[in-house]
Scaffold this motif. Structure first.
Motif, PDB file in Angstrom:
ATOM      1  N   THR A 146      10.642 -10.182   8.831  1.00 45.11           N
ATOM      2  CA  THR A 146       9.538 -10.987   8.329  1.00 45.11           C
ATOM      3  C   THR A 146      10.018 -11.656   7.042  1.00 45.11           C
ATOM      4  O   THR A 146      10.902 -11.128   6.360  1.00 45.11           O
ATOM      5  N   PRO A 147       9.469 -12.814   6.712  1.00 42.70           N
ATOM      6  CA  PRO A 147       9.988 -13.556   5.562  1.00 42.70           C
ATOM      7  C   PRO A 147      10.043 -12.749   4.273  1.00 42.70           C
ATOM      8  O   PRO A 147      11.018 -12.828   3.525  1.00 42.70           O
ATOM      9  N   GLU A 148       9.011 -11.942   4.004  1.00 37.28           N
ATOM     10  CA  GLU A 148       8.982 -11.221   2.732  1.00 37.28           C
ATOM     11  C   GLU A 148       9.966 -10.062   2.664  1.00 37.28           C
ATOM     12  O   GLU A 148      10.274  -9.568   1.581  1.00 37.28           O
ATOM     13  N   PHE A 149      10.463  -9.610   3.829  1.00 37.39           N
ATOM     14  CA  PHE A 149      11.391  -8.480   3.846  1.00 37.39           C
ATOM     15  C   PHE A 149      12.752  -8.822   4.440  1.00 37.39           C
ATOM     16  O   PHE A 149      13.561  -7.927   4.679  1.00 37.39           O
ATOM     17  N   ARG A 150      12.999 -10.082   4.678  1.00 41.60           N
ATOM     18  CA  ARG A 150      14.285 -10.473   5.256  1.00 41.60           C
ATOM     19  C   ARG A 150      15.414 -10.161   4.265  1.00 41.60           C
ATOM     20  O   ARG A 150      15.338 -10.465   3.086  1.00 41.60           O
ATOM     21  N   GLY A 151      16.456  -9.511   4.781  1.00 42.60           N
ATOM     22  CA  GLY A 151      17.587  -9.145   3.947  1.00 42.60           C
ATOM     23  C   GLY A 151      17.425  -7.834   3.215  1.00 42.60           C
ATOM     24  O   GLY A 151      18.312  -7.430   2.449  1.00 42.60           O
ATOM     25  N   GLN A 198       5.777  -2.765  -5.965  1.00 40.72           N
ATOM     26  CA  GLN A 198       6.679  -3.797  -5.476  1.00 40.72           C
ATOM     27  C   GLN A 198       6.299  -4.155  -4.039  1.00 40.72           C
ATOM     28  O   GLN A 198       5.423  -3.555  -3.429  1.00 40.72           O
ATOM     29  N   ARG A 199       6.995  -5.146  -3.464  1.00 46.60           N
ATOM     30  CA  ARG A 199       6.617  -5.646  -2.143  1.00 46.60           C
ATOM     31  C   ARG A 199       6.602  -4.563  -1.067  1.00 46.60           C
ATOM     32  O   ARG A 199       5.792  -4.601  -0.141  1.00 46.60           O
ATOM     33  N   ALA A 200       7.494  -3.587  -1.160  1.00 45.11           N
ATOM     34  CA  ALA A 200       7.550  -2.529  -0.152  1.00 45.11           C
ATOM     35  C   ALA A 200       6.218  -1.805  -0.012  1.00 45.11           C
ATOM     36  O   ALA A 200       5.854  -1.348   1.074  1.00 45.11           O
ATOM     37  N   GLU A 201       5.465  -1.708  -1.102  1.00 46.19           N
ATOM     38  CA  GLU A 201       4.180  -1.022  -1.068  1.00 46.19           C
ATOM     39  C   GLU A 201       3.207  -1.717  -0.136  1.00 46.19           C
ATOM     40  O   GLU A 201       2.333  -1.084   0.461  1.00 46.19           O
TER      41      GLU A 201
END
Length: 343
Positions: free
Chosen positions: A31-36, A131-134
């Motif tokens: 997904t765009p927010e977690f790519r890479g 952070q985004r992972a949450e």
């Protein structure tokens, strides 16, 4: 990769263990927010971490549901901790995220122990718990529920706007115990933000968090950190930042000058060489004696910020004494004083 100890200090060589895939589940999401980004899901043995006695921190216990941070702040002091897991402290810190998937139920169990005395617990002091992972793993609602149910005092430091998702839980907790929220906003300079904190919400969005929490009766201070020498410390920059903090309704503002610990120092200096090569020698001189800027410089920044805070009417808020509920005794599952370990 080392997984034996996820505390703030490296495990002794004799204690290092390599866990197989049955102990660590590695995932990626397209997904765009977690790519890479790669997530390493682990089940922690303990989630309450005792802060070393020699630490300069004003608290004794922390909870850190994540290791590594997609905020990718170039200066982050926690970068060194990734090396304890044989992970890279540069791009690896930004993209290899350890997720302690059992954090909520583990904390609930440890708080219910008869040996736990209800000490203050700080969160967001190593890496950001919002952070985004949450957004994908959703560990904080369970953690906040455990703290609320035991009326255990806690504080959160964050750059993440996701904290507003848990506004109701924070409000409920604040009715029964002491809750301290701080948002980190070191500067409002857009160009500096985009290059030095590339994975974070903008300073304006973070100040919206301060404003929203205040509107719901939750005092929120601002940690004005870091004040970046030669890039974010001009008088007009400090004034603009303190003014924005005041307009957001912050209950207090605390300046903190950039410090460069090993791990973060090397990564920051590489960034400085790429973006501001003319400042490299000045930084080498300023930080020649260690991780911290000279005392005279720190005092100057603190004085300037405090004067501006007084000018704009920022001061500490006074809250009522927190209420406590009795904690029933249970003879097992005492909170471990050691650094967090895995299976």
């Amino acid at each position: 990769m080392r997984w034996d100890n996820l505390g703030d200090t490296p495990a002794a060589p004799a204690d290092i263990a390599l866990f197989g895939t049955d102990a660590v589940t590695t995932r990626t999401f397209d997904t765009p927010e977690f790519r890479g980004i790669t997530f390493h899901e682990v089940r922690a043995r303990s989630i309450l971490n005792r802060v070393p006695g020699a630490s300069r921190m004003p608290f004794e216990w922390t909870v850190n549901p994540y290791r590594g941070c997609t905020h990718a702040c170039v200066y982050c002091f926690a970068r060194k901790t990734h090396s304890y897991l044989d992970l890279d402290t540069g791009l690896g810190f930004d993209s290899q995220i350890v997720v302690k998937t059992n954090a909520p139920e583990l904390l609930a169990r440890q708080l219910s122990s008869s040996r736990w005395q209800g000490a203050h617990i700080a969160m967001g002091t190593n890496v950001d718990c919002y952070q985004r992972a949450e957004g994908r793993y959703g560990l904080m609602p369970g953690i906040l529920t455990a703290l609320r149910d035991r009326a255990n005092p806690f504080s959160i430091l964050t750059k993440g706007t996701l904290i507003l998702r848990d506004l109701e839980l924070l409000t409920q907790a604040a009715r029964v115990t002491e809750v301290g929220i701080s948002v980190s906003v070191g500067f409002t300079d857009q160009e500096l933000w985009r290059t030095i904190e590339p994975g974070t919400p903008s300073p304006e969005r973070r100040l919206d968090v301060v404003r929203t929490l205040g509107a719901h009766g939750i005092d929120c201070g601002v940690l004005m950190a870091p004040v970046v020498p030669f890039l974010g410390d001009r008088p007009e920059q400090l004034r603009d930042t303190v003014r924005a903090i005041a307009e957001a309704g912050a209950s207090s503002v605390t300046p903190l000058v950039l410090h460069l610990r090993p791990g973060a120092r090397e990564w920051f200096m590489q960034w400085l060489l790429r973006h501001h090569p003319g400042l490299v020698r000045r930084y080498e001189r300023m930080y020649a004696d260690g991780a911290y800027a000279p005392t005279w410089y720190q005092r100057r920044i603190t004085r300037q910020v405090h004067e501006l805070a007084a000018e704009f009417g920022i001061g500490p808020a006074h809250r009522g004494a927190p209420r406590r509920i009795p904690v029933p005794e249970e003879p097992s599952l005492a909170a471990a004083p050691e650094q967090l370990t895995l299976l």
